[in-house]
Design an enzyme around this catalytic site. Structure first.
Site, PDB file in Angstrom:
ATOM      1  CE1 TYR A 173      16.432  31.866   7.573  1.00 27.46           C
ATOM      2  CE2 TYR A 173      15.917  31.359   9.864  1.00 27.46           C
ATOM      3  CZ  TYR A 173      15.637  31.232   8.509  1.00 27.46           C
ATOM      4  OH  TYR A 173      14.560  30.481   8.099  1.00 27.46           O
TER       5      TYR A 173
HETATM    6  N1  LIG Z   1      13.141  24.884   6.414  1.00 27.98           N
HETATM    7  C1  LIG Z   1      13.049  25.406   7.637  1.00 27.98           C
HETATM    8  O1  LIG Z   1      13.460  24.781   8.633  1.00 27.98           O
HETATM    9  C2  LIG Z   1      12.422  26.765   7.827  1.00 27.98           C
HETATM   10  C3  LIG Z   1      12.047  27.127   9.121  1.00 27.98           C
HETATM   11  C4  LIG Z   1      11.478  28.373   9.326  1.00 27.98           C
HETATM   12  C5  LIG Z   1      11.291  29.239   8.257  1.00 27.98           C
HETATM   13  N2  LIG Z   1      11.667  28.867   7.009  1.00 27.98           N
HETATM   14  C6  LIG Z   1      11.475  29.827   5.938  1.00 27.98           C
HETATM   15  O2  LIG Z   1      10.601  29.290   4.971  1.00 27.98           O
HETATM   16  C7  LIG Z   1      10.928  29.799   3.679  1.00 27.98           C
HETATM   17  C8  LIG Z   1      11.147  28.647   2.711  1.00 27.98           C
HETATM   18  O3  LIG Z   1      12.243  27.894   3.198  1.00 27.98           O
HETATM   19  P1  LIG Z   1      12.609  26.454   2.615  1.00 27.98           P
HETATM   20  O4  LIG Z   1      13.092  25.660   3.761  1.00 27.98           O
HETATM   21  O5  LIG Z   1      11.531  25.962   1.750  1.00 27.98           O
HETATM   22  O6  LIG Z   1      13.895  26.865   1.735  1.00 27.98           O
HETATM   23  P2  LIG Z   1      14.443  26.217   0.357  1.00 27.98           P
HETATM   24  O7  LIG Z   1      15.868  26.617   0.280  1.00 27.98           O
HETATM   25  O8  LIG Z   1      14.132  24.780   0.360  1.00 27.98           O
HETATM   26  O9  LIG Z   1      13.599  26.998  -0.739  1.00 27.98           O
HETATM   27  C9  LIG Z   1      13.731  28.384  -0.854  1.00 27.98           C
HETATM   28  C10 LIG Z   1      13.499  28.810  -2.284  1.00 27.98           C
HETATM   29  O10 LIG Z   1      13.714  30.239  -2.348  1.00 27.98           O
HETATM   30  C11 LIG Z   1      14.452  30.533  -3.527  1.00 27.98           C
HETATM   31  N3  LIG Z   1      15.184  31.790  -3.366  1.00 27.98           N
HETATM   32  C12 LIG Z   1      16.249  32.038  -2.574  1.00 27.98           C
HETATM   33  N4  LIG Z   1      16.672  33.296  -2.740  1.00 27.98           N
HETATM   34  C13 LIG Z   1      15.846  33.871  -3.658  1.00 27.98           C
HETATM   35  C14 LIG Z   1      15.775  35.159  -4.237  1.00 27.98           C
HETATM   36  N5  LIG Z   1      16.653  36.119  -3.930  1.00 27.98           N
HETATM   37  N6  LIG Z   1      14.795  35.410  -5.146  1.00 27.98           N
HETATM   38  C15 LIG Z   1      13.905  34.443  -5.486  1.00 27.98           C
HETATM   39  N7  LIG Z   1      13.951  33.198  -4.972  1.00 27.98           N
HETATM   40  C16 LIG Z   1      14.901  32.917  -4.065  1.00 27.98           C
HETATM   41  C17 LIG Z   1      15.382  29.336  -3.692  1.00 27.98           C
HETATM   42  O11 LIG Z   1      15.876  29.221  -5.019  1.00 27.98           O
HETATM   43  C18 LIG Z   1      14.468  28.184  -3.281  1.00 27.98           C
HETATM   44  O12 LIG Z   1      13.778  27.665  -4.384  1.00 27.98           O
HETATM   45  C19 LIG Z   1      12.167  30.667   3.860  1.00 27.98           C
HETATM   46  O13 LIG Z   1      11.795  32.015   3.970  1.00 27.98           O
HETATM   47  C20 LIG Z   1      12.739  30.158   5.173  1.00 27.98           C
HETATM   48  O14 LIG Z   1      13.527  31.128   5.820  1.00 27.98           O
HETATM   49  C21 LIG Z   1      12.222  27.645   6.769  1.00 27.98           C
END
Ligand SMILES: NC(=O)c1ccc[n+]([C@@H]2O[C@H](COP(=O)([O-])OP(=O)(O)OC[C@H]3O[C@@H](n4cnc5c(N)ncnc54)[C@H](O)[C@@H]3O)[C@@H](O)[C@H]2O)c1
Length: 255
Positions: A158
């Site tokens: 990650y």
């Molecule tokens: N939540 C956190 O704490 C956090 C912190 C830093 C960064 N992020 C980043 O923010 C972004 C969104 O995260 P989130 O927390 O909303 O995650 P989430 O899991 O709530 O939502 C992610 C979405 O991406 C979709 N997805 C996953 N793999 C996919 C693929 N191969 N093709 C198309 N869609 C796909 C999932 O179905 C989901 O709807 C991510 O890139 C994550 O790494 C999240």
């Protein structure tokens, strides 16, 4: 709510069925943009679209796995032909991985992290940028993470994928700096989304404790707080920042 004027703009939001992507899509719709939600989860896409449709704005859905280039390219072509142009790309699709030290890190999990979190962002940029260049206007926002700046222990796949997103963003920012296309990324700390809640079930308690303790504001962020920053980054008001990593960490970031 501060509203940026996104009327007439067409936005693609990957990972738009859930979490940060969903909240970003909602915010962009409320600001007047048309939004195409891209996600690989057909079921969640349907639910997201019907809840967003209540806002009575233009919304489109595309079932896309961002790690498969042909799917990404075809979806971009469909959005362009349906709406005539693409102005905004928010790369939010992402996955969290297992929690393990490098010597025990599952090889397939490493490959999948890189494929979705880094290659997926590259694929979406590669497929959508030509439509932006055609009109001399574009705003791209990539979701990186604090882990990409600092490297979170037990999360090599990650963290490395998110560090790659920062480097990719800096590269594209320079490549397109004079074209009207602006490319930035956001580096959030913990944000309360379905991904975060799923991680809570799997992450060693001591690790979660230490990650939370690093946040001076002493709380996790909300997806709406991320959406607010995205709304500015995709607006015309963001005009002299590109190739940048924007902090969203409750004070955790020191650089
Ligand atoms: N939540 C956190 O704490 C956090 C912190 C830093 C960064 N992020 C980043 O923010 C972004 C969104 O995260 P989130 O927390 O909303 O995650 P989430 O899991 O709530 O939502 C992610 C979405 O991406 C979709 N997805 C996953 N793999 C996919 C693929 N191969 N093709 C198309 N869609 C796909 C999932 O179905 C989901 O709807 C991510 O890139 C994550 O790494 C999240």
């Amino acid at each position: 709510m501060n509203v940026y004027d996104l009327r007439g703009r067409v936005a693609v939001v990957t990972g738009g069925a859930n979490g940060i992507g969903f909240h970003a899509a909602k915010r962009l719709l409320e600001s007047g943009a048309s939004v195409s939600l891209w996600d690989h989860s057909t079921e969640r896409l349907g639910e997201a679209a019907s809840s967003l449709r209540a806002t009575e704005r233009t919304i489109d859905v595309q079932v896309v796995d961002v790690s498969v280039y042909e799917q990404v390219e075809e979806a971009a072509a469909r959005v362009s032909s349906a709406f005539g142009h693409i102005d905004i790309l928010v790369n939010s699709a992402g996955i969290s991985g297992p929690f393990a030290r490098c010597d025990e890190y599952p090889l397939d999990a490493w490959d999948r992290q890189l494929a979705v979190n880094l290659t997926g962002v590259f694929y979406c940029c590669r497929a959508v940028l030509p439509y932006m260049l055609r009109n001399g206007y574009g705003r791209v926002v990539n979701l990186s993470s604090m882990s990409g700046k600092e490297g979170n222990p037990m999360s090599s796949g990650y963290s490395a994928s998110k560090a790659g997103v920062i480097a990719l963003t800096k590269t594209l920012g320079k490549e397109y700096a004079t074209t009207g296309v602006i490319v930035n990324c956001i580096t959030p700390a913990l944000i309360d989304t379905p991904m975060h809640r799923a991680s809570l079930q799997r992450m060693p308690e001591a690790l979660m404790h230490s990650l939370k303790a690093k946040i001076p504001m002493n709380r996790v962020g909300t997806p709406d707080e991320v959406a607010k920053m995205i709304a500015w980054l995709v607006s015309e008001d963001c005009s002299f920042s590109t190739g940048a990593a924007f902090d969203l960490s409750g004070g955790r970031a020191t650089y």
